[in-house]
Design a protein around this motif. Structure first.
Motif, PDB file in Angstrom:
ATOM      1  N   PHE A  71      13.737  41.370  32.872  1.00  0.00           N
ATOM      2  CA  PHE A  71      15.197  41.917  32.643  1.00  0.00           C
ATOM      3  C   PHE A  71      16.180  40.971  32.766  1.00  0.00           C
ATOM      4  O   PHE A  71      17.054  41.015  31.885  1.00  0.00           O
ATOM      5  CB  PHE A  71      15.369  43.161  33.974  1.00  0.00           C
ATOM      6  CG  PHE A  71      16.970  43.620  33.906  1.00  0.00           C
ATOM      7  CD1 PHE A  71      16.958  44.761  32.822  1.00  0.00           C
ATOM      8  CD2 PHE A  71      17.898  42.843  34.257  1.00  0.00           C
ATOM      9  CE1 PHE A  71      18.257  45.487  32.733  1.00  0.00           C
ATOM     10  CE2 PHE A  71      19.059  43.764  34.203  1.00  0.00           C
ATOM     11  CZ  PHE A  71      19.029  44.791  33.013  1.00  0.00           C
ATOM     12  N   ALA A  72      15.940  39.865  33.450  1.00  0.00           N
ATOM     13  CA  ALA A  72      17.002  38.863  33.564  1.00  0.00           C
ATOM     14  C   ALA A  72      16.728  38.166  32.251  1.00  0.00           C
ATOM     15  O   ALA A  72      18.037  37.515  31.495  1.00  0.00           O
ATOM     16  CB  ALA A  72      16.537  37.689  34.630  1.00  0.00           C
ATOM     17  N   THR A  73      15.796  37.921  31.616  1.00  0.00           N
ATOM     18  CA  THR A  73      15.614  37.372  30.155  1.00  0.00           C
ATOM     19  C   THR A  73      16.522  38.069  29.344  1.00  0.00           C
ATOM     20  O   THR A  73      17.024  37.424  28.343  1.00  0.00           O
ATOM     21  CB  THR A  73      14.115  37.223  29.671  1.00  0.00           C
ATOM     22  OG1 THR A  73      13.368  36.347  30.954  1.00  0.00           O
ATOM     23  CG2 THR A  73      13.803  36.401  28.553  1.00  0.00           C
ATOM     24  N   LYS A  74      16.433  39.350  29.242  1.00  0.00           N
ATOM     25  CA  LYS A  74      16.995  40.214  28.421  1.00  0.00           C
ATOM     26  C   LYS A  74      18.337  39.953  28.518  1.00  0.00           C
ATOM     27  O   LYS A  74      19.098  39.907  27.545  1.00  0.00           O
ATOM     28  CB  LYS A  74      16.389  41.736  28.500  1.00  0.00           C
ATOM     29  CG  LYS A  74      15.235  42.137  28.089  1.00  0.00           C
ATOM     30  CD  LYS A  74      14.905  43.524  28.366  1.00  0.00           C
ATOM     31  CE  LYS A  74      13.407  43.898  28.059  1.00  0.00           C
ATOM     32  NZ  LYS A  74      13.276  45.062  28.412  1.00  0.00           N
ATOM     33  N   LEU A  75      18.915  39.968  29.673  1.00  0.00           N
ATOM     34  CA  LEU A  75      20.372  39.806  29.944  1.00  0.00           C
ATOM     35  C   LEU A  75      20.740  38.394  29.691  1.00  0.00           C
ATOM     36  O   LEU A  75      21.992  38.292  29.007  1.00  0.00           O
ATOM     37  CB  LEU A  75      20.667  39.998  31.620  1.00  0.00           C
ATOM     38  CG  LEU A  75      22.071  39.550  32.127  1.00  0.00           C
ATOM     39  CD1 LEU A  75      23.037  40.510  31.222  1.00  0.00           C
ATOM     40  CD2 LEU A  75      22.279  39.690  33.708  1.00  0.00           C
ATOM     41  N   LYS A  76      19.919  37.310  29.738  1.00  0.00           N
ATOM     42  CA  LYS A  76      20.428  36.101  29.137  1.00  0.00           C
ATOM     43  C   LYS A  76      20.515  36.096  27.650  1.00  0.00           C
ATOM     44  O   LYS A  76      21.542  35.213  27.414  1.00  0.00           O
ATOM     45  CB  LYS A  76      18.994  34.810  29.573  1.00  0.00           C
ATOM     46  CG  LYS A  76      19.160  33.761  29.046  1.00  0.00           C
ATOM     47  CD  LYS A  76      17.882  32.986  29.250  1.00  0.00           C
ATOM     48  CE  LYS A  76      17.913  31.475  28.575  1.00  0.00           C
ATOM     49  NZ  LYS A  76      16.864  30.661  28.910  1.00  0.00           N
ATOM     50  N   GLY A  77      19.849  36.716  27.132  1.00  0.00           N
ATOM     51  CA  GLY A  77      19.935  36.943  25.514  1.00  0.00           C
ATOM     52  C   GLY A  77      21.045  37.152  25.092  1.00  0.00           C
ATOM     53  O   GLY A  77      21.766  36.823  24.353  1.00  0.00           O
ATOM     54  N   LEU A  78      21.595  38.521  25.862  1.00  0.00           N
ATOM     55  CA  LEU A  78      22.986  39.011  25.476  1.00  0.00           C
ATOM     56  C   LEU A  78      23.950  38.164  25.890  1.00  0.00           C
ATOM     57  O   LEU A  78      25.134  37.914  25.050  1.00  0.00           O
ATOM     58  CB  LEU A  78      22.959  40.276  26.349  1.00  0.00           C
ATOM     59  CG  LEU A  78      24.480  41.069  26.216  1.00  0.00           C
ATOM     60  CD1 LEU A  78      24.793  41.242  24.769  1.00  0.00           C
ATOM     61  CD2 LEU A  78      24.436  42.056  27.128  1.00  0.00           C
ATOM     62  N   LEU A  79      23.980  37.270  27.042  1.00  0.00           N
ATOM     63  CA  LEU A  79      25.113  36.292  27.434  1.00  0.00           C
ATOM     64  C   LEU A  79      25.090  35.206  26.550  1.00  0.00           C
ATOM     65  O   LEU A  79      26.172  34.652  26.206  1.00  0.00           O
ATOM     66  CB  LEU A  79      24.552  35.843  28.943  1.00  0.00           C
ATOM     67  CG  LEU A  79      24.683  37.238  29.862  1.00  0.00           C
ATOM     68  CD1 LEU A  79      24.649  36.362  31.380  1.00  0.00           C
ATOM     69  CD2 LEU A  79      25.934  37.880  29.947  1.00  0.00           C
ATOM     70  N   GLN A  80      23.931  34.889  26.050  1.00  0.00           N
ATOM     71  CA  GLN A  80      23.794  33.924  24.766  1.00  0.00           C
ATOM     72  C   GLN A  80      24.723  34.186  23.668  1.00  0.00           C
ATOM     73  O   GLN A  80      25.320  33.305  23.177  1.00  0.00           O
ATOM     74  CB  GLN A  80      22.419  33.540  24.745  1.00  0.00           C
ATOM     75  CG  GLN A  80      22.467  32.068  23.760  1.00  0.00           C
ATOM     76  CD  GLN A  80      22.914  30.896  24.265  1.00  0.00           C
ATOM     77  OE1 GLN A  80      22.733  30.534  25.334  1.00  0.00           O
ATOM     78  NE2 GLN A  80      24.183  30.377  23.541  1.00  0.00           N
ATOM     79  N   THR A  81      24.747  35.585  23.341  1.00  0.00           N
ATOM     80  CA  THR A  81      25.279  36.115  22.119  1.00  0.00           C
ATOM     81  C   THR A  81      27.003  35.928  22.470  1.00  0.00           C
ATOM     82  O   THR A  81      27.743  35.538  21.524  1.00  0.00           O
ATOM     83  CB  THR A  81      24.959  37.252  21.864  1.00  0.00           C
ATOM     84  OG1 THR A  81      25.514  38.143  22.758  1.00  0.00           O
ATOM     85  CG2 THR A  81      23.516  37.490  21.628  1.00  0.00           C
ATOM     86  N   TYR A  82      27.138  36.292  23.671  1.00  0.00           N
ATOM     87  CA  TYR A  82      28.435  36.050  24.018  1.00  0.00           C
ATOM     88  C   TYR A  82      28.740  34.485  23.783  1.00  0.00           C
ATOM     89  O   TYR A  82      30.381  34.342  23.526  1.00  0.00           O
ATOM     90  CB  TYR A  82      28.912  36.627  25.683  1.00  0.00           C
ATOM     91  CG  TYR A  82      28.509  38.075  26.118  1.00  0.00           C
ATOM     92  CD1 TYR A  82      28.564  38.904  24.728  1.00  0.00           C
ATOM     93  CD2 TYR A  82      28.263  38.452  27.184  1.00  0.00           C
ATOM     94  CE1 TYR A  82      28.482  40.528  25.229  1.00  0.00           C
ATOM     95  CE2 TYR A  82      28.046  39.768  27.506  1.00  0.00           C
ATOM     96  CZ  TYR A  82      28.278  40.570  26.491  1.00  0.00           C
ATOM     97  OH  TYR A  82      28.314  41.990  26.535  1.00  0.00           O
ATOM     98  N   MET A  83      28.411  33.535  24.567  1.00  0.00           N
ATOM     99  CA  MET A  83      28.859  32.477  24.453  1.00  0.00           C
ATOM    100  C   MET A  83      28.744  31.765  22.877  1.00  0.00           C
ATOM    101  O   MET A  83      29.687  30.947  22.664  1.00  0.00           O
ATOM    102  CB  MET A  83      27.858  31.413  25.276  1.00  0.00           C
ATOM    103  CG  MET A  83      27.959  31.524  26.912  1.00  0.00           C
ATOM    104  SD  MET A  83      27.015  30.495  27.770  1.00  0.00           S
ATOM    105  CE  MET A  83      25.401  30.957  27.709  1.00  0.00           C
ATOM    106  N   ASP A  84      27.773  32.204  22.111  1.00  0.00           N
ATOM    107  CA  ASP A  84      27.747  31.913  20.705  1.00  0.00           C
ATOM    108  C   ASP A  84      29.242  32.409  20.118  1.00  0.00           C
ATOM    109  O   ASP A  84      29.438  31.838  18.912  1.00  0.00           O
ATOM    110  CB  ASP A  84      26.630  32.422  19.963  1.00  0.00           C
ATOM    111  CG  ASP A  84      25.279  31.959  20.464  1.00  0.00           C
ATOM    112  OD1 ASP A  84      25.463  30.674  21.105  1.00  0.00           O
ATOM    113  OD2 ASP A  84      24.197  32.386  20.217  1.00  0.00           O
ATOM    114  N   ASN A  85      29.629  33.278  20.393  1.00  0.00           N
ATOM    115  CA  ASN A  85      31.124  34.052  19.941  1.00  0.00           C
ATOM    116  C   ASN A  85      32.336  33.537  20.684  1.00  0.00           C
ATOM    117  O   ASN A  85      33.311  34.203  20.902  1.00  0.00           O
ATOM    118  CB  ASN A  85      30.833  35.311  19.817  1.00  0.00           C
ATOM    119  CG  ASN A  85      29.894  35.967  18.856  1.00  0.00           C
ATOM    120  OD1 ASN A  85      30.058  35.502  17.526  1.00  0.00           O
ATOM    121  ND2 ASN A  85      28.984  36.626  19.252  1.00  0.00           N
ATOM    122  N   SER A  86      32.003  32.362  21.496  1.00  0.00           N
ATOM    123  CA  SER A  86      33.346  32.032  22.197  1.00  0.00           C
ATOM    124  C   SER A  86      33.511  30.385  22.022  1.00  0.00           C
ATOM    125  O   SER A  86      32.792  29.639  21.479  1.00  0.00           O
ATOM    126  CB  SER A  86      32.892  31.834  23.821  1.00  0.00           C
ATOM    127  OG  SER A  86      32.560  33.287  24.179  1.00  0.00           O
TER     128      SER A  86
END
Length: 483
Positions: free
Chosen positions: A439-454
């Motif tokens: 589950f943490a890996t899935k969350l990591k992927g989502l948070l990476q998309t946030y950072m990519d758009n920051s």
């Protein structure tokens, strides 16, 4: 007459200073953090009369006499309900990681709520995905639907949820809807409450705001949880209010709100349902304690989850303590998302210390915020964080409203809690501590998309900001413990 006026004036000044001294003494003996006490002392001494009045309204955690009495009477039955979970087959302390074990022990001592395995979690992160999933589950509900939100704002897919609830009630499903009176004021002004009540849906306003009540209960105390529980079997929680972002706060100039929710099945769902039942009983004096979870079976996709509620009537600082413990345990990486970043002194120190001992610390916040006060207060912490090599990312594609903490890409905290004083010490909140690498890996992927758009904030660029901004930041920094 002049002499009488002078005497009255002297007595008035004496009485005011007597009240001021009493309030100041009260602030000191409450033994809150130094920052909170200092901020309140500044307010009462530098804002004559207004400061004392503000402290009487907002300075202490008054739930109200009736609610406080109900809460005390509820401790024993709810405590017994939670204690029974320790004998449930999904309570398996031997399967906890070291990280989860320390969090679990803290919650055992503070809340008497065990961590439970055999839960299936689905991370949902678009409004369409979240609201359509809730609507689909409502349409398949058989017995009960319990929902509570800080904000329900009419429009778009939120109206489709309302229609689904009415349809469910019409086919015999028991529907209970608890909404914060202040956060959901637009909903209560709409036609939906009347339409729902016609179908026998129980619609209740939590913590009603009125001029009279403000003298008996703290007015900025809010029900900030986001919970959906269907048939005591399917649950949702996370950061998203019951809103369609395309129809919500479009005039604020911050873009659409970005959120995530977790859809849950497994033994932790009745725990979340019991937290919702607690809120319902505090507000209505009606007991809705759910059935205990069925015997569970652990699978390869199961997650170990610790439910952590907080708020008046529950142990103080429990989520704050869990956050600190999580940061202290980090060995490699910390990623935090929060729309309102006004950390306590202890959290700020934990973040700085983690970075200085070699942990990669990333904080993702929205570039544009709907709260000017929080924006300035948040900025006042940037210099210290950047100097310690903490990475600050400013999200560009809307108001990032997700609240999460990811530790070492293996463990996470997700829920309703902002990293500010209001969430950590005041409001009714709910966080899930998830001990599951998948589950943490899935969350990591989502948070990476946030950072990519920051955009990552540069320390050198930050040091070049104009002097007037520094002055404003410092003013808001003085009052940040109260935000």
């Amino acid at each position: 007459m002049d002499q009488l006026t002078q005497i009255i004036a002297v007595l008035g000044v004496f009485l005011y200073w007597l009240i001021l001294g009493a309030v100041a003494t009260r602030i000191v003996i409450k033994r809150r953090s130094i920052g909170v006490s200092f901020s309140w002392l500044l307010i009462i001494y530098f804002l004559p009369f207004v400061g004392v009045f503000a402290y009487m309204l907002f300075g202490e955690l008054h739930l109200g006499k009736a609610r406080s009495s109900r809460s005390k009477a509820m401790y024993e039955p709810y405590g017994k309900w939670f204690s029974t979970l320790y004998s449930h087959n999904s309570h398996q302390p031997d399967k906890q990681s070291d990280y989860a074990a320390s969090i679990s022990k803290l919650c055992d001592s503070q809340l008497n709520i065990p961590s439970l395995t055999s839960n299936e979690l689905e991370l949902q992160h678009t409004p369409e995905q979240i609201l359509h999933a809730i609507i689909n589950d409502i349409n398949h509900a058989k017995t009960t639907i319990n929902m509570e939100f800080y904000i329900w704002h009419p429009g778009g897919l939120a109206d489709e949820v309302a229609k689904a609830l009415i349809s469910a009630a019409n086919r015999g499903v028991k529907v209970n809807l608890l909404l914060d009176a202040a956060g959901s004021r637009q909903f209560f002004k709409s036609e939906w409450p009347k339409a729902m009540k016609k179908s026998d849906i129980n619609v209740v306003q939590a913590l009603i705001v009125s001029p009279i009540r403000m003298f008996f209960r703290r007015m900025d105390l809010r029900l900030h949880r986001k919970i959906v529980v269907i048939d005591n079997h399917i649950g949702y929680t996370g950061s998203m209010n019951l809103v369609d972002p395309k129809y919500f706060k479009q005039g604020d100039g911050v873009g659409e709100w970005i959120d995530m929710m977790v859809r849950i099945t497994g033994p932790v769902v009745p725990v979340i349902n019991t937290v919702s039942a607690w809120d319902w009983e505090v507000e209505t004096n009606e007991r809705l304690l759910p059935a205990f979870p069925d015997k569970a079976q652990c699978t390869d996709t199961s997650s170990l989850v610790q439910a952590i509620p907080s708020g008046p009537g529950m142990p103080e600082e429990v989520i704050h303590q869990v956050l600190l413990q999580s940061l202290y345990q980090a060995q490699k990486k910390i990623v935090i998302t929060t729309p309102y970043f006004v950390p306590s002194e202890q959290l700020l120190d934990a973040l700085v210390t983690a970075s200085l001992r070699g942990v990669e610390v990333n904080i993702i916040i929205p570039r544009r915020n709907d709260s000017t006060m929080v924006k300035w207060a948040s900025s006042s912490f940037f210099s210290e964080l950047l100097a310690a090599n903490v990475n600050i990312y400013q999200f560009n594609d809307g108001l990032l409203h997700t609240k999460s903490v990811l530790i070492d890409d293996e463990h996470c905290l997700i829920g309703t809690v902002n990293m500010d004083m209001r969430s950590l010490w005041l409001n009714f909140e709910l966080t899930l501590a998830v001990d599951d690498i998948k589950f943490a890996t899935k969350l990591k992927g989502l948070l990476q998309t946030y950072m990519d758009n920051s955009d990552r904030l540069s320390h050198d660029e930050w040091q070049k900001r104009p002097m007037y901004r520094r002055v404003i930041e410092q003013v808001f920094y003085l009052f940040s413990p109260l935000l």
